[in-house]
Design an enzyme around this catalytic site. Sequence first.
Site, mmCIF file in Angstrom:
data_model
loop_
_atom_site.group_PDB
_atom_site.id
_atom_site.type_symbol
_atom_site.label_atom_id
_atom_site.label_comp_id
_atom_site.label_asym_id
_atom_site.label_seq_id
_atom_site.Cartn_x
_atom_site.Cartn_y
_atom_site.Cartn_z
ATOM 1 N N LYS A 22 -4.950 -12.385 9.336
ATOM 2 C CA LYS A 22 -5.504 -10.581 10.563
ATOM 3 C C LYS A 22 -5.811 -10.030 8.996
ATOM 4 O O LYS A 22 -6.359 -8.675 9.530
ATOM 5 C CB LYS A 22 -4.348 -10.153 10.929
ATOM 6 C CG LYS A 22 -4.151 -8.834 11.690
ATOM 7 C CD LYS A 22 -2.954 -8.249 11.690
ATOM 8 C CE LYS A 22 -2.133 -7.755 11.032
ATOM 9 N NZ LYS A 22 -2.122 -5.937 10.976
ATOM 10 N N ASN A 23 -4.771 -9.819 7.876
ATOM 11 C CA ASN A 23 -4.982 -8.618 7.360
ATOM 12 C C ASN A 23 -6.341 -8.758 5.688
ATOM 13 O O ASN A 23 -6.211 -8.059 5.671
ATOM 14 C CB ASN A 23 -3.860 -8.712 6.003
ATOM 15 C CG ASN A 23 -2.700 -8.081 6.286
ATOM 16 O OD1 ASN A 23 -2.676 -7.389 7.799
ATOM 17 N ND2 ASN A 23 -1.810 -8.270 5.776
ATOM 18 N N CYS A 126 1.945 1.048 11.633
ATOM 19 C CA CYS A 126 3.570 0.532 12.004
ATOM 20 C C CYS A 126 4.571 1.864 11.405
ATOM 21 O O CYS A 126 4.094 2.270 10.815
ATOM 22 C CB CYS A 126 3.726 -0.764 11.158
ATOM 23 S SG CYS A 126 3.041 -2.267 12.142
ATOM 24 N N PRO A 132 1.440 6.689 2.622
ATOM 25 C CA PRO A 132 0.199 7.612 2.442
ATOM 26 C C PRO A 132 -0.671 7.367 1.748
ATOM 27 O O PRO A 132 -1.343 6.311 1.865
ATOM 28 C CB PRO A 132 1.093 9.173 1.252
ATOM 29 C CG PRO A 132 1.881 7.755 0.577
ATOM 30 C CD PRO A 132 2.345 7.093 1.298
ATOM 31 N N LYS A 172 -0.698 3.167 -9.059
ATOM 32 C CA LYS A 172 0.886 2.378 -8.129
ATOM 33 C C LYS A 172 0.031 1.178 -7.428
ATOM 34 O O LYS A 172 -0.962 1.609 -6.856
ATOM 35 C CB LYS A 172 1.599 2.886 -6.978
ATOM 36 C CG LYS A 172 2.598 2.172 -6.345
ATOM 37 C CD LYS A 172 2.834 3.366 -4.640
ATOM 38 C CE LYS A 172 4.153 2.674 -4.001
ATOM 39 N NZ LYS A 172 5.215 3.504 -3.600
ATOM 40 N N VAL A 175 -2.847 -2.189 -1.489
ATOM 41 C CA VAL A 175 -3.624 -3.684 -0.774
ATOM 42 C C VAL A 175 -4.979 -2.931 -0.257
ATOM 43 O O VAL A 175 -6.074 -3.039 -0.957
ATOM 44 C CB VAL A 175 -3.377 -4.869 -0.031
ATOM 45 C CG1 VAL A 175 -4.354 -5.251 0.527
ATOM 46 C CG2 VAL A 175 -1.964 -5.100 -0.113
ATOM 47 N N ASP A 317 5.619 -8.516 4.030
ATOM 48 C CA ASP A 317 5.143 -8.804 5.621
ATOM 49 C C ASP A 317 6.258 -10.218 6.063
ATOM 50 O O ASP A 317 6.211 -10.740 7.077
ATOM 51 C CB ASP A 317 3.661 -9.222 5.698
ATOM 52 C CG ASP A 317 3.077 -7.366 5.822
ATOM 53 O OD1 ASP A 317 3.554 -6.847 5.671
ATOM 54 O OD2 ASP A 317 1.675 -8.203 5.447
ATOM 55 N N ILE A 339 8.191 -2.489 -1.824
ATOM 56 C CA ILE A 339 7.381 -2.196 -1.710
ATOM 57 C C ILE A 339 7.437 -0.752 0.188
ATOM 58 O O ILE A 339 6.014 0.870 -0.649
ATOM 59 C CB ILE A 339 6.360 -3.010 -0.248
ATOM 60 C CG1 ILE A 339 6.452 -4.262 -1.261
ATOM 61 C CG2 ILE A 339 5.181 -2.800 -0.424
ATOM 62 C CD1 ILE A 339 5.827 -4.207 -2.578
ATOM 63 N N ARG A 409 -0.216 -7.500 18.083
ATOM 64 C CA ARG A 409 -1.161 -6.798 16.943
ATOM 65 C C ARG A 409 -1.214 -7.710 16.085
ATOM 66 O O ARG A 409 -2.375 -8.051 15.215
ATOM 67 C CB ARG A 409 -0.290 -6.044 16.178
ATOM 68 C CG ARG A 409 -0.277 -4.265 17.464
ATOM 69 C CD ARG A 409 -0.183 -3.593 16.604
ATOM 70 N NE ARG A 409 -0.462 -3.590 15.248
ATOM 71 C CZ ARG A 409 -0.043 -3.086 14.515
ATOM 72 N NH1 ARG A 409 1.499 -3.445 14.309
ATOM 73 N NH2 ARG A 409 -0.354 -2.814 12.584
HETATM 74 C C1 UD1 Z 1 -0.879 -3.635 3.032
HETATM 75 C C2 UD1 Z 1 -0.847 -4.781 4.525
HETATM 76 C C3 UD1 Z 1 0.333 -4.425 5.133
HETATM 77 C C4 UD1 Z 1 1.493 -5.306 3.912
HETATM 78 C C5 UD1 Z 1 1.084 -4.352 3.087
HETATM 79 C C6 UD1 Z 1 1.900 -4.433 1.329
HETATM 80 C C7 UD1 Z 1 -3.035 -5.000 6.273
HETATM 81 C C8 UD1 Z 1 -3.666 -4.149 7.186
HETATM 82 N N1 UD1 Z 1 -1.518 -4.724 5.909
HETATM 83 O O1 UD1 Z 1 -0.559 -2.502 3.813
HETATM 84 O O2 UD1 Z 1 0.654 -5.971 6.223
HETATM 85 O O3 UD1 Z 1 2.555 -5.148 4.226
HETATM 86 O O4 UD1 Z 1 -0.430 -4.210 2.541
HETATM 87 O O5 UD1 Z 1 1.290 -6.052 0.745
HETATM 88 O O6 UD1 Z 1 -3.814 -5.351 5.149
HETATM 89 N N2 UD1 Z 1 1.218 3.607 -0.975
HETATM 90 C C9 UD1 Z 1 1.114 5.508 -1.704
HETATM 91 N N3 UD1 Z 1 -0.652 6.051 -1.551
HETATM 92 C C10 UD1 Z 1 -1.835 5.185 -0.850
HETATM 93 C C11 UD1 Z 1 -1.487 3.997 0.076
HETATM 94 C C12 UD1 Z 1 -0.408 3.640 -0.252
HETATM 95 O O7 UD1 Z 1 1.690 5.482 -2.142
HETATM 96 O O8 UD1 Z 1 -2.893 5.914 -0.931
HETATM 97 C C13 UD1 Z 1 2.349 3.291 -1.013
HETATM 98 C C14 UD1 Z 1 2.542 2.764 0.108
HETATM 99 O O9 UD1 Z 1 3.214 3.559 1.354
HETATM 100 C C15 UD1 Z 1 3.593 1.402 0.061
HETATM 101 C C16 UD1 Z 1 2.708 1.270 -0.830
HETATM 102 O O10 UD1 Z 1 2.172 2.046 -1.596
HETATM 103 O O11 UD1 Z 1 4.805 2.007 -0.507
HETATM 104 C C17 UD1 Z 1 1.953 -0.649 -0.263
HETATM 105 O O12 UD1 Z 1 0.762 -0.282 0.279
HETATM 106 P P1 UD1 Z 1 -0.132 -0.528 -0.055
HETATM 107 O O13 UD1 Z 1 -0.315 -2.162 -0.701
HETATM 108 O O14 UD1 Z 1 -1.460 0.281 0.370
HETATM 109 O O15 UD1 Z 1 0.149 -1.140 2.241
HETATM 110 P P2 UD1 Z 1 -1.060 -1.428 2.888
HETATM 111 O O16 UD1 Z 1 -3.020 -1.932 2.338
HETATM 112 O O17 UD1 Z 1 -0.912 -0.245 4.153
#
Ligand code: UD1
Length: 430
Positions: A22-23, A126, A132, A172, A175, A317, A339, A409
């Site tokens: 999915k991801n 979720c 953010p 930071k 993904v 995850d 995370i 989902r």
């Molecule tokens: C993706 C995955 C999700 C997985 C996550 C971490 C998909 C669709 N989703 O989510 O399943 O749990 O990676 O491996 O691929 N953050 C910020 N600012 C930002 C973006 C992120 O502070 O602008 C923080 C988030 O709050 C979190 C951390 O960075 O604490 C990691 O988030 P991120 O890697 O962005 O997760 P997703 O890409 O949303």
Amino acid sequence: MDRIKISGGNELRGIIPISGAKNAALPLMIASLLTSDTLTLENVPHLADVEGLMRILGNHGVDIAVNGRRERQEDGYSRTIHFTCRTIADTTAPYELVSKMRASFWVIGPLLAREGRARVSLPGGCAIGTRPVDLFLEGLAALGAEIEIDGGYVNATAPKGGLIGNHYRFPKVSVGATHVMMMAATLANGTTVIENAAREPEVVDLANCLNAMGAKVSGAGTKTITVEGVTSLSGARHRVLPDRIETGTYAMAVAMTGGDVTLEGTDGALLENALDTLRQAGAEITETPSGLRVVRNGNGIQPVDVVTEPFPGFPTDLQAQFMALMTRSSGVSHITETIFENRFMHVQELARLGARISLSGQMARVEGVSRLKGAPVMATDLRASVSLVIAGLAAEGETVVNRVYHLDRGFERLEEKLTRCGAIVQRVSE
Ligand code: UD1
């Protein structure tokens, strides 16, 4: 609303086909916005999130044909889907669509790169923390985009001649922000260097697909990704990589119930850390020509401590599923979530089945118990809900998981896959 009823106690034995990730599928589908040619994706899982993103892409002007036909194919596992976006019909991603799935916010990268502007609602998804989008916006601003937030929407505008390559270091690891930055940079003028990039296999899969479309991306899978901008991208055919989270989830289910299952079509290299952790917990895991074989015969479940980390660390995850497993270990284990700050909603539901878990900040202390007992429980997010299913498989009596739309989902045909291996799992529609 559907519910899932589980009669626990059976071992799992047989074969479980692993779906496309999915991801990976979600960002790959979004990459179709970058070209006017057809992007064909094979092995796309049949999931609510994929269907939701198809609606969002359709709104932007993407023509979607499933297995060459326009109608949906309701049966069959992972599918081949053709995505063609001749012209971008709309650069706005509305709240009604984006609020249902966080990943749909990622359209901001391709829309900005191809059309020079995007208006995208701030996301939902979720409820596992504040999540953010500051990193996305900082990254796009580094490429010259002007960003303004207005009425719950992000308005992004590229400079007149298009985005401009730049050197940017993420403060930071994210993904999503890595996916977006990489996609946006493919059509920028000049070279972009992304430092402290996410190294997840899904990032590598997207980079491979972008390169097949004519992009010049190197270094994906390491902390530094370099993207040399090109003037346009073409179509391509790409196979979505296997779902490492689904793989880890079923491996944990077998470790939990005991038994012998081959996870077909997957690749252990995608989740080495999680598999090593499972081995320490007592599962035997071997690579086979068709995938992975997971066995636990007779021996008990050992307590193991884990800390979630960006790839190649233990994935967030799989945290909830591993906690379910640890509820039956022969000692005490500590699970630390680094995370997401609010990803322990499964704790109180697992407690309803008799688990002994106490929380202190970002750490859960799990004291193994000799038995779990079935009960009605509530799914709270995607991965948390499947942890309740795993626990239910090992609990005595009946467990009913409510609100299974969360599961739909991200897990393709979960009941069928488990039932074929001897579990008693039934979906009840109201
Ligand atoms: C993706 C995955 C999700 C997985 C996550 C971490 C998909 C669709 N989703 O989510 O399943 O749990 O990676 O491996 O691929 N953050 C910020 N600012 C930002 C973006 C992120 O502070 O602008 C923080 C988030 O709050 C979190 C951390 O960075 O604490 C990691 O988030 P991120 O890697 O962005 O997760 P997703 O890409 O949303």
